[in-house]
Design an enzyme around this catalytic site. Structure first.
Site, PDB file in Angstrom:
ATOM      1  CB  CYS A  45      -0.946  -0.002   1.192  1.00  0.00           C
ATOM      2  SG  CYS A  45      -2.199  -1.297   1.120  1.00  0.00           S
ATOM      3  CG  ASP A 139     -24.558   8.534 -11.805  1.00  0.00           C
ATOM      4  OD1 ASP A 139     -23.461   8.257 -11.263  1.00  0.00           O
ATOM      5  OD2 ASP A 139     -25.096   7.811 -12.670  1.00  0.00           O
TER       6      ASP A 139
END
Length: 219
Positions: A45, A139
């Site tokens: 990570c 959206d």
């Protein structure tokens, strides 16, 4: 309940390294990429957060906001950012969510509902499912979900490629074929009749089969 493409992305309020946000409000009229991490100070990570910091201009020019998530608290994120800058060359230049009560990880179906306690007591293996990439449209609907194992670094160039496809197909009634990239030919969407297609593509299309209609990428 499991999240699927087309579902509304769960909204939330959270503390981040760039202040408190309301997620849908933070997205605004843009696109967003939420990418999660099992724990701070994990090696794979660390490389990913550094890569995303360097790649941020590519996301910016596509109108895409990026935001990371880990179940560790803010002070750990700030310490981790120093390591990322020293080892990867660039510190995170985007917000990193502190999901220390696991609420967001649970809402995005990355941890079981019964998880609780101090995140500091959990190992990366305990949180190994907190390793998703979620692309969200203006959206607020989920457009893509990718889940990776802890030992495999994510391919964020592929995420950019998918975003290019998503943004293109949102504007034009086309689909993108295997391994498509910007500038390649596309396929007329199956929802478009031949008569409708002739209006948009009066010069016609290549059609190795009636259901495959290949045209240049629209601009």
């Amino acid at each position: 309940m499991a999240l699927r493409i087309g579902d509304t992305a769960p909204d939330f309020e959270a503390e981040t390294t760039e202040g408190k946000i309301k997620f849908h409000e933070w997205i605004g009229d843009d696109w967003a990429v939420l990418f999660s991490h099992p724990k701070d100070f994990t090696p794979v990570c660390t490389t990913e957060l550094g890569y995303m910091a360097n790649a941020k201009p590519e996301f910016d020019k596509r109108g895409v906001k990026i935001i990371g998530l880990s179940v560790d608290p803010l002070d750990k994120h700030e310490e981790w950012a120093k390591d990322i800058e020293e080892t990867q060359g660039t510190a995170p230049n985007y917000p990193l969510i502190a999901d220390s009560n696991f609420e967001i990880a649970k809402a995005y179906d990355m941890l079981p509902a019964e998880v609780e306690g101090d995140p500091g007591d959990r190992t990366p293996a305990d949180n190994q499912t907190v390793r998703n990439v979620v692309v969200i449209g203006p959206d607020k609907k989920i457009k893509m979900i990718l889940a990776y194992p802890m030992t495999t670094g994510r391919n964020f160039d592929e995420v950019l490629r998918v975003i290019d496809s998503l943004q293109l197909t949102a504007k034009h009634k086309v689909a993108t074929p295997v391994n498509w990239k910007q500038g390649d030919d596309v396929i007329i969407a199956g929802s478009v009749s031949d008569d409708e297609a002739k209006e948009t593509y009066p010069e016609g299309w290549e059609s190795p089969r009636p259901y495959i209609r290949i045209v240049p990428q629209p601009h």
